[in-house]
Design a protein around this motif. Structure first.
Motif, PDB file in Angstrom:
ATOM      1  N   ASN A 291      -3.058  -2.396  -2.434  1.00  0.00           N
ATOM      2  CA  ASN A 291      -4.211  -2.636  -1.072  1.00  0.00           C
ATOM      3  C   ASN A 291      -4.568  -1.293  -1.519  1.00  0.00           C
TER       4      ASN A 291
ATOM      5  N   ILE B  46      -9.576  -0.176  -4.385  1.00  0.00           N
ATOM      6  CA  ILE B  46     -10.612  -0.202  -4.372  1.00  0.00           C
ATOM      7  C   ILE B  46     -10.387   1.985  -4.736  1.00  0.00           C
ATOM      8  N   ALA B  47     -11.262   1.626  -6.582  1.00  0.00           N
ATOM      9  CA  ALA B  47     -10.432   2.843  -7.367  1.00  0.00           C
ATOM     10  C   ALA B  47     -11.256   2.971  -8.603  1.00  0.00           C
TER      11      ALA B  47
ATOM     12  N   SER C 160      -4.131   1.783   2.983  1.00  0.00           N
ATOM     13  CA  SER C 160      -5.291   0.434   3.394  1.00  0.00           C
ATOM     14  C   SER C 160      -4.327  -0.851   4.001  1.00  0.00           C
TER      15      SER C 160
ATOM     16  N   THR D  23      -7.152  -5.377   1.807  1.00  0.00           N
ATOM     17  CA  THR D  23      -8.511  -4.369   0.975  1.00  0.00           C
ATOM     18  C   THR D  23      -8.903  -5.038  -1.095  1.00  0.00           C
TER      19      THR D  23
ATOM     20  N   LYS E 133      -5.532   6.270  -0.233  1.00  0.00           N
ATOM     21  CA  LYS E 133      -5.864   6.492   1.392  1.00  0.00           C
ATOM     22  C   LYS E 133      -5.271   4.745   1.307  1.00  0.00           C
TER      23      LYS E 133
ATOM     24  N   SER F 131       1.042  -1.315  -0.042  1.00  0.00           N
ATOM     25  CA  SER F 131      -0.201   0.175  -0.066  1.00  0.00           C
ATOM     26  C   SER F 131       0.342   1.265  -0.003  1.00  0.00           C
TER      27      SER F 131
ATOM     28  N   ARG G 190      -7.541   3.681 -10.922  1.00  0.00           N
ATOM     29  CA  ARG G 190      -6.996   2.153 -10.866  1.00  0.00           C
ATOM     30  C   ARG G 190      -5.963   1.525 -11.633  1.00  0.00           C
TER      31      ARG G 190
ATOM     32  N   ARG H 223      -7.079   2.696  -0.897  1.00  0.00           N
ATOM     33  CA  ARG H 223      -8.894   3.444  -1.795  1.00  0.00           C
ATOM     34  C   ARG H 223      -8.822   4.338  -1.833  1.00  0.00           C
ATOM     35  N   THR H 224      -9.190   5.022  -3.212  1.00  0.00           N
ATOM     36  CA  THR H 224      -9.016   5.950  -3.787  1.00  0.00           C
ATOM     37  C   THR H 224     -10.219   6.952  -3.884  1.00  0.00           C
ATOM     38  N   LYS H 225     -10.726   7.968  -4.248  1.00  0.00           N
ATOM     39  CA  LYS H 225     -11.843   9.388  -4.478  1.00  0.00           C
ATOM     40  C   LYS H 225     -11.632   9.998  -5.592  1.00  0.00           C
TER      41      LYS H 225
END
Length: 169
Positions: free
Chosen positions: A125, A109-110, A102, A106, A100, A83, A115, A127-129
């Protein structure tokens, strides 16, 4: 901040086409069709770059995009569970991407463009927004901008004159 020059000739590079756009220019004799390819290149082990190629044919545009991406490769600091080392936000024009850290298991998550960058960089691992603009080119470049800002705990400890244990708590 000192920029590290990456020698792409020693890396086993993987490329992924994120987007292909058909661009039309209207001229006196009719319409000129050209293609623009957004390509992400990396070694799935902490190196990633993005490039844009433009040409009359799609394969040529992809080749040019790949060459451009190799020129703009960056090194990504990863932790022990593949990560990122800390949370970070990258901005490029109207696009902002929040990355973020993780825990193991995990996954990625993108959204689509972010991604692609994370997979090619070797991050497993995260997380993205994606915030603001959802233009693929700007999201990819904002993600790379965020990855450029990453620092390892060793770098931060050296800057602050402390030990790594004091930084990590």
């Amino acid at each position: 901040m000192k920029r590290e020059i990456i020698d792409a000739s020693q890396l086993e590079l993987v490329d992924q086409v994120v987007d292909i756009k058909r661009v039309t220019k209207v001229v006196k004799g009719g319409r000129n069709m050209r293609f623009t390819a957004l390509v992400v290149v990396g070694d799935k082990n902490g190196h990633v770059g993005a490039g844009l190629g433009k040409a009359a044919e799609i394969p040529e545009a992809i080749r040019k995009g790949k060459e451009d991406a190799i020129k703009s490769m960056v090194n990504v600091k990863l932790d022990e569970n593949n990560s990122i080392t800390h949370d970070v936000t990258g901005k490029y024009t109207g696009a902002s991407v929040l990355l973020k850290k993780s825990p193991e298991g995990t996954g990625i998550i993108a959204g689509g463009p972010a991604r692609s960058v994370c997979e090619i960089a070797g991050i497993q691992n995260i997380r993205t927004k994606s915030l603001g603009s959802n233009n693929k080119q700007n999201v990819v470049l904002a993600t790379i901008e965020a990855l450029k800002q990453l620092r390892s705990p060793e770098d931060v400890a050296k800057l602050r004159g402390k030990s790594v244990e004091e930084i990590l708590g």
